[in-house]
Design a protein around this motif. Structure first.
Motif, PDB file in Angstrom:
ATOM      1  N   ASN A  38       0.847  -1.188   0.000  1.00  0.00           N
ATOM      2  CA  ASN A  38       0.000   0.000   0.000  1.00  0.00           C
ATOM      3  C   ASN A  38       0.882   1.238   0.000  1.00  0.00           C
ATOM      4  O   ASN A  38       2.087   1.167   0.243  1.00  0.00           O
ATOM      5  N   HIS A  39       0.257   2.395  -0.244  1.00  0.00           N
ATOM      6  CA  HIS A  39       1.052   3.628  -0.270  1.00  0.00           C
ATOM      7  C   HIS A  39       1.691   3.924   1.080  1.00  0.00           C
ATOM      8  O   HIS A  39       2.745   4.563   1.134  1.00  0.00           O
ATOM      9  N   ILE A  40       1.102   3.454   2.157  1.00  0.00           N
ATOM     10  CA  ILE A  40       1.722   3.671   3.454  1.00  0.00           C
ATOM     11  C   ILE A  40       3.075   2.952   3.538  1.00  0.00           C
ATOM     12  O   ILE A  40       4.003   3.413   4.218  1.00  0.00           O
ATOM     13  N   ASP A  41       3.214   1.839   2.792  1.00  0.00           N
ATOM     14  CA  ASP A  41       4.508   1.156   2.727  1.00  0.00           C
ATOM     15  C   ASP A  41       5.529   2.022   1.990  1.00  0.00           C
ATOM     16  O   ASP A  41       6.697   2.089   2.369  1.00  0.00           O
ATOM     17  N   VAL A  42       5.073   2.690   0.914  1.00  0.00           N
ATOM     18  CA  VAL A  42       5.961   3.594   0.175  1.00  0.00           C
ATOM     19  C   VAL A  42       6.385   4.752   1.057  1.00  0.00           C
ATOM     20  O   VAL A  42       7.554   5.147   1.079  1.00  0.00           O
ATOM     21  N   TRP A  43       5.428   5.316   1.818  1.00  0.00           N
ATOM     22  CA  TRP A  43       5.771   6.430   2.707  1.00  0.00           C
ATOM     23  C   TRP A  43       6.827   6.008   3.724  1.00  0.00           C
ATOM     24  O   TRP A  43       7.784   6.738   3.982  1.00  0.00           O
ATOM     25  N   GLY A  44       6.645   4.830   4.307  1.00  0.00           N
ATOM     26  CA  GLY A  44       7.620   4.346   5.268  1.00  0.00           C
ATOM     27  C   GLY A  44       8.977   4.105   4.632  1.00  0.00           C
ATOM     28  O   GLY A  44      10.032   4.397   5.211  1.00  0.00           O
ATOM     29  N   TRP A  45       8.962   3.556   3.436  1.00  0.00           N
ATOM     30  CA  TRP A  45      10.188   3.276   2.668  1.00  0.00           C
ATOM     31  C   TRP A  45      10.956   4.562   2.406  1.00  0.00           C
ATOM     32  O   TRP A  45      12.183   4.587   2.429  1.00  0.00           O
ATOM     33  N   ARG A  46      10.236   5.644   2.146  1.00  0.00           N
ATOM     34  CA  ARG A  46      10.872   6.940   1.892  1.00  0.00           C
ATOM     35  C   ARG A  46      11.347   7.612   3.178  1.00  0.00           C
ATOM     36  O   ARG A  46      11.989   8.654   3.142  1.00  0.00           O
ATOM     37  N   GLY A  47      10.971   7.069   4.315  1.00  0.00           N
ATOM     38  CA  GLY A  47      11.333   7.689   5.578  1.00  0.00           C
ATOM     39  C   GLY A  47      10.309   8.676   6.086  1.00  0.00           C
ATOM     40  O   GLY A  47      10.591   9.460   6.989  1.00  0.00           O
ATOM     41  N   MET A  48       9.076   8.619   5.521  1.00  0.00           N
ATOM     42  CA  MET A  48       8.034   9.581   5.890  1.00  0.00           C
ATOM     43  C   MET A  48       7.209   9.075   7.069  1.00  0.00           C
ATOM     44  O   MET A  48       5.988   8.920   6.977  1.00  0.00           O
ATOM     45  N   ALA A  49       7.811   8.778   8.167  1.00  0.00           N
ATOM     46  CA  ALA A  49       7.066   8.340   9.350  1.00  0.00           C
ATOM     47  C   ALA A  49       6.451   9.553  10.026  1.00  0.00           C
ATOM     48  O   ALA A  49       7.093  10.583  10.189  1.00  0.00           O
ATOM     49  N   PHE A  50       5.192   9.414  10.429  1.00  0.00           N
ATOM     50  CA  PHE A  50       4.502  10.515  11.079  1.00  0.00           C
ATOM     51  C   PHE A  50       4.658  10.450  12.601  1.00  0.00           C
ATOM     52  O   PHE A  50       4.057  11.236  13.310  1.00  0.00           O
ATOM     53  N   ALA A  51       5.411   9.529  13.090  1.00  0.00           N
ATOM     54  CA  ALA A  51       5.658   9.420  14.527  1.00  0.00           C
ATOM     55  C   ALA A  51       7.047   8.813  14.707  1.00  0.00           C
ATOM     56  O   ALA A  51       7.622   8.251  13.783  1.00  0.00           O
ATOM     57  N   LYS A  52       7.561   8.930  15.922  1.00  0.00           N
ATOM     58  CA  LYS A  52       8.880   8.372  16.172  1.00  0.00           C
ATOM     59  C   LYS A  52       8.846   6.858  16.039  1.00  0.00           C
ATOM     60  O   LYS A  52       7.887   6.202  16.424  1.00  0.00           O
ATOM     61  N   ARG A  53       9.900   6.303  15.496  1.00  0.00           N
ATOM     62  CA  ARG A  53      10.034   4.851  15.394  1.00  0.00           C
ATOM     63  C   ARG A  53      11.509   4.507  15.447  1.00  0.00           C
ATOM     64  O   ARG A  53      12.370   5.333  15.129  1.00  0.00           O
TER      65      ARG A  53
END
Length: 340
Positions: A38-53
């Motif tokens: 899903n696009h949320i996987d792409v966001w995470g892959w790009r480093g676009m986390a909306f919270a600390k991880r």
């Protein structure tokens, strides 16, 4: 066991990590068979986390698997049951959770695969209350599309837009995972579907999928087509998830009192809105995020009845990044599945 973990921006690696311990009280252990991208996987892959991880983090937000072990106090489940796990770590106690509106939880502790370790691993322990039963007639690849893709469409079309048989709906990004499902679901209930896509090839695929009309939005004005097709009346519902590029035209496509439901903004998060048109035409705009667990079950019931997701590509775990690249560059029609 093997796990696909993100170590940094676009840095995915297959790691050998310890298998999870036996499931604790209230938990089940899953053998993951397939995940859907899903696009949320792409966001995470790009480093676009909306919270600390903390990195490295195991990726994968949407999955299907089978129960291999059961923790203390768990009832209603058995080893061998097929399940689609709900990826949001809801509290299970607030008013929203206890009333079946899981996606409005007041105390979500994270989304698996984005904030905390996800499903792209061979085994994982998950709270039993977050499991949705999958009929065994459904393949792992199709079942992997239930927890996010099908449920998102169910929540958008029925909880929010209240789509009715015979209505006309404009579905954007017809080649996306949710776009393809929305076309199939709407056609199955007798709606007239106008689909948009960014190429003539995808428009042809949308028509083959069942859309009544398809518009290449890169060469034609889709709102003009929508109004022409409806005799200048406008469509009843717009299924919006593109964002800035289509927002204005989406509002122009609606009939008096029409409903727009949106769950995404892949082309930009800000768009101008003609407020006079909004109130004079009495338009309804619904924001839709995630889905409730019952939406997953409803989607699986449709799959069991024969309404299946469109699968673009099925790849093994070691080709996960290829799937993300296809999704990011929009070279996809339907869902990309990764087998574990």
């Amino acid at each position: 066991m093997r796990a696909l973990r993100l170590h940094g921006d676009r840095d995915l690696r297959i790691d050998e990590i310890p298998a999870p311990p036996p499931p604790g009280a209230g938990e089940v252990q899953l053998r993951i068979h397939a995940i859907a991208l899903n696009h949320i996987d792409v966001w995470g892959w790009r480093g676009m986390a909306f919270a600390k991880r903390e990195l490295p983090i195991c990726v994968g937000v949407e999955a299907a698997g089978e129960i291999t072990a059961i923790g203390a106090g768990v009832t209603g489940w058995a080893v061998g049951d097929h399940v689609a796990p709900y990826g949001a770590l809801t509290c299970g106690k607030c008013a929203a959770c206890t009333s079946g509106r899981d996606n409005l939880c007041e105390d979500v502790s994270g989304i698996m695969g984005f904030h905390v370790d996800g499903f792209a691993r061979e085994f994982c322990n998950v709270q039993a209350r977050l499991m949705v039963r999958v009929p065994k007639s459904i393949t792992w690849e199709d079942a992997a599309c239930a927890a996010v893709t099908f449920s998102t469409v169910e929540h958008m079309l029925f909880d929010n837009a209240r789509l009715q048989p015979g209505e006309t709906i404009l579905v954007h990004a017809a080649g996306s995972g949710i776009g393809t499902v929305a076309i199939r679901v709407a056609k199955a209930m007798g709606c007239i579907v106008i689909a948009t896509a960014g190429s003539d090839e995808k428009c042809a695929q949308a028509l083959a999928l069942g859309a009544d009309h398809a518009v290449n939005y890169s060469t034609k004005n889709f709102s003009s087509v929508a109004r022409r097709v409806t005799g200048k009346r406008g469509v009843d519902v717009v299924f919006e998830h593109v964002g800035a590029d289509t927002w204005g035209g989406s509002l122009l496509s609606l009939r008096m009192g029409g409903r727009l439901v949106t769950c995404g903004s892949t082309s930009g998060v800000s768009a101008e809105t003609n407020l006079m048109m909004l109130f004079q035409r009495q338009l309804h705009i619904f924001g839709s995020f995630g889905a409730a667990m019952r939406n997953i079950a409803d989607g699986l019931a449709k799959m069991e009845a024969g309404l299946l997701p469109v699968l673009d590509t099925v790849v093994p775990m070691d080709r996960f990044s290829e799937g993300l690249d296809r999704l990011e560059t929009r070279r996809v029609f339907g869902k990309i599945i990764v087998t574990i």
